[in-house]
Design an enzyme around this catalytic site. Sequence first.
Site, PDB file in Angstrom:
ATOM      1  N   SER A 106       0.816  -1.223   0.000  1.00  0.00           N
ATOM      2  CA  SER A 106       0.000   0.000   0.000  1.00  0.00           C
ATOM      3  C   SER A 106       0.846   1.269   0.000  1.00  0.00           C
ATOM      4  O   SER A 106       0.361   2.325  -0.404  1.00  0.00           O
ATOM      5  CB  SER A 106      -0.946   0.013   1.203  1.00  0.00           C
ATOM      6  OG  SER A 106      -1.896  -1.005   1.059  1.00  0.00           O
ATOM      7  N   THR A 159      -1.769   4.185   3.239  1.00  0.00           N
ATOM      8  CA  THR A 159      -2.560   4.806   2.166  1.00  0.00           C
ATOM      9  C   THR A 159      -2.743   6.314   2.371  1.00  0.00           C
ATOM     10  O   THR A 159      -2.327   7.096   1.507  1.00  0.00           O
ATOM     11  CB  THR A 159      -3.911   4.082   1.999  1.00  0.00           C
ATOM     12  OG1 THR A 159      -3.657   2.680   1.921  1.00  0.00           O
ATOM     13  CG2 THR A 159      -4.645   4.563   0.756  1.00  0.00           C
ATOM     14  N   GLU A 274     -10.450   6.667   2.316  1.00  0.00           N
ATOM     15  CA  GLU A 274     -10.012   5.271   2.219  1.00  0.00           C
ATOM     16  C   GLU A 274     -10.868   4.319   3.060  1.00  0.00           C
ATOM     17  O   GLU A 274     -11.097   4.553   4.241  1.00  0.00           O
ATOM     18  CB  GLU A 274      -8.558   5.113   2.703  1.00  0.00           C
ATOM     19  CG  GLU A 274      -8.056   3.691   2.491  1.00  0.00           C
ATOM     20  CD  GLU A 274      -6.871   3.289   3.353  1.00  0.00           C
ATOM     21  OE1 GLU A 274      -6.593   3.968   4.348  1.00  0.00           O
ATOM     22  OE2 GLU A 274      -6.255   2.259   3.024  1.00  0.00           O
ATOM     23  N   ASP A 279      -8.818  -4.522   2.735  1.00  0.00           N
ATOM     24  CA  ASP A 279      -7.527  -5.210   2.665  1.00  0.00           C
ATOM     25  C   ASP A 279      -7.351  -6.196   3.824  1.00  0.00           C
ATOM     26  O   ASP A 279      -6.897  -7.321   3.630  1.00  0.00           O
ATOM     27  CB  ASP A 279      -6.413  -4.161   2.687  1.00  0.00           C
ATOM     28  CG  ASP A 279      -5.021  -4.762   2.756  1.00  0.00           C
ATOM     29  OD1 ASP A 279      -4.628  -5.435   1.784  1.00  0.00           O
ATOM     30  OD2 ASP A 279      -4.326  -4.550   3.764  1.00  0.00           O
ATOM     31  N   ASP A 321      -5.546   0.375  -4.429  1.00  0.00           N
ATOM     32  CA  ASP A 321      -4.091   0.430  -4.567  1.00  0.00           C
ATOM     33  C   ASP A 321      -3.540  -0.900  -5.073  1.00  0.00           C
ATOM     34  O   ASP A 321      -2.476  -0.975  -5.676  1.00  0.00           O
ATOM     35  CB  ASP A 321      -3.442   0.829  -3.239  1.00  0.00           C
ATOM     36  CG  ASP A 321      -3.970   0.032  -2.049  1.00  0.00           C
ATOM     37  OD1 ASP A 321      -4.904  -0.791  -2.225  1.00  0.00           O
ATOM     38  OD2 ASP A 321      -3.450   0.226  -0.938  1.00  0.00           O
ATOM     39  N   HIS A 322      -4.291  -1.979  -4.827  1.00  0.00           N
ATOM     40  CA  HIS A 322      -3.936  -3.334  -5.275  1.00  0.00           C
ATOM     41  C   HIS A 322      -5.085  -4.244  -4.881  1.00  0.00           C
ATOM     42  O   HIS A 322      -5.982  -3.828  -4.136  1.00  0.00           O
ATOM     43  CB  HIS A 322      -2.643  -3.824  -4.598  1.00  0.00           C
ATOM     44  CG  HIS A 322      -2.702  -3.716  -3.107  1.00  0.00           C
ATOM     45  ND1 HIS A 322      -3.447  -4.574  -2.320  1.00  0.00           N
ATOM     46  CD2 HIS A 322      -2.170  -2.801  -2.256  1.00  0.00           C
ATOM     47  CE1 HIS A 322      -3.344  -4.212  -1.070  1.00  0.00           C
ATOM     48  NE2 HIS A 322      -2.580  -3.129  -0.984  1.00  0.00           N
TER      49      HIS A 322
HETATM   50 MG    MG Z   1      -4.540   1.304   3.447  1.00  0.00          MG
HETATM   51 ZN    ZN Z   2      -2.514  -5.420   2.682  1.00  0.00          ZN
END
Ligand code: MG
Ligand code: ZN
Length: 390
Positions: A106, A159, A274, A279, A321-322
């Site tokens: 991140s 982030t 965010e 995640d 971000d992924h």
């Molecule tokens: Mg984050």
């Molecule tokens: Zn992660």
Amino acid sequence: MVKRLAILLIGLLVINGFEIRAQEDYKELKKKYTYTIEKKHEVLDIDYDAIRFKKRPKNIILIIGDGMGTGQVFAGITVNNGLNIEQMPYVGFVKTQSADNYVTDSGAGGTALSTGVRTYNGAIGVDVNGKKLTTILEYADRNGKGTGLVSTSAITHATPASFIAHQAHRNMYEQIAGDFMNTDIDVFIGGGADFFTKRVDGRNLILELNEKGYHVGYNIDEVASKKDGKLAVLTAVGHNPGYRDRGELLSKSTAKAIEILSNNDNKGFFLMVEGSQIDWGSHQNDASYVTGEVLDLDKALAEALKFAIEDKRTLVIVTADHETGGMSVNGGNTSKGYVETGFTTGDHSAVMVPIFAFGAGAEEFIGIYDNTEVFEKMYKLFKFKQEDKD
Ligand code: MG
Ligand code: ZN
């Protein structure tokens, strides 16, 4: 003497290790593959083509679902039988590879989105040589716009940090908190109060914020009457709790940030919001944690969309971000609000992530491109001059 020094050293290592774990203790595998929705939310009814958005945005609201790939989004769509995300007509895919790893973290993922530069995993707002990069939030500030950050993790976590801080490693939480003093950010709401007050350097950043004219609060409901000026809300000592235990914190924080930024007399604003814990649920391979967090982010998105519809000069972007977990949806039932998921890893994956856009300039976001392009597109849409780039 040597023995005493050794004990001191081990003690320091334990304390340090503990502090780092305190922000990274969310990765334990739970392997919960099914989920039935607890509470459905109403999706906005929007006639997109009937709204006359301006061509270029004065304001950008960038919403990042940390770890949110198509599996996570579709789990949400399945259990809620539709999401606000589906109201965003311009859709693309973003490649997330970092400078030193096919699978990003991140820090590097956030820095690519915030600065347009690929860097090493763990970096916060610096390039592969450790050189400080200028973020879209800092360019917005420099160009007279208001700026804001909202997060369901600590506000010092990778982030949000990558939009305001410049540090060699994401674990440097106290230094990252210190970097919040170096910009003119109008509003930030998230956890992490301890990194502002219980510091090795003895500084009390809350006092410094007060001196800089911020109203500082510790609870989102407690700042309801604050409508403009500078606002910092530190909603937890570390990370905020998961979606079941934090109520409507993310929606309320998003609405509050938009209210403050739109009331302040600036040339528009940039706001990053965010949903951090998508995640964490994905790391844990926990379908309920992931999906509940996606629904929570979608409710916050409604606040941004309502503002954009009213304002017509606002661009709303949702991306990640992924991807985390290599998550897929293997079965489901929309009327029962039930989903069955699968995961291929307890870590991040390398796959492209979706990007959704709505409002002024949204059509720029179709196609497949690198995460660094998201920065470039925002920079251009804001009409910042190429020659003013650092
Ligand atoms: Mg984050
Ligand atoms: Zn992660």
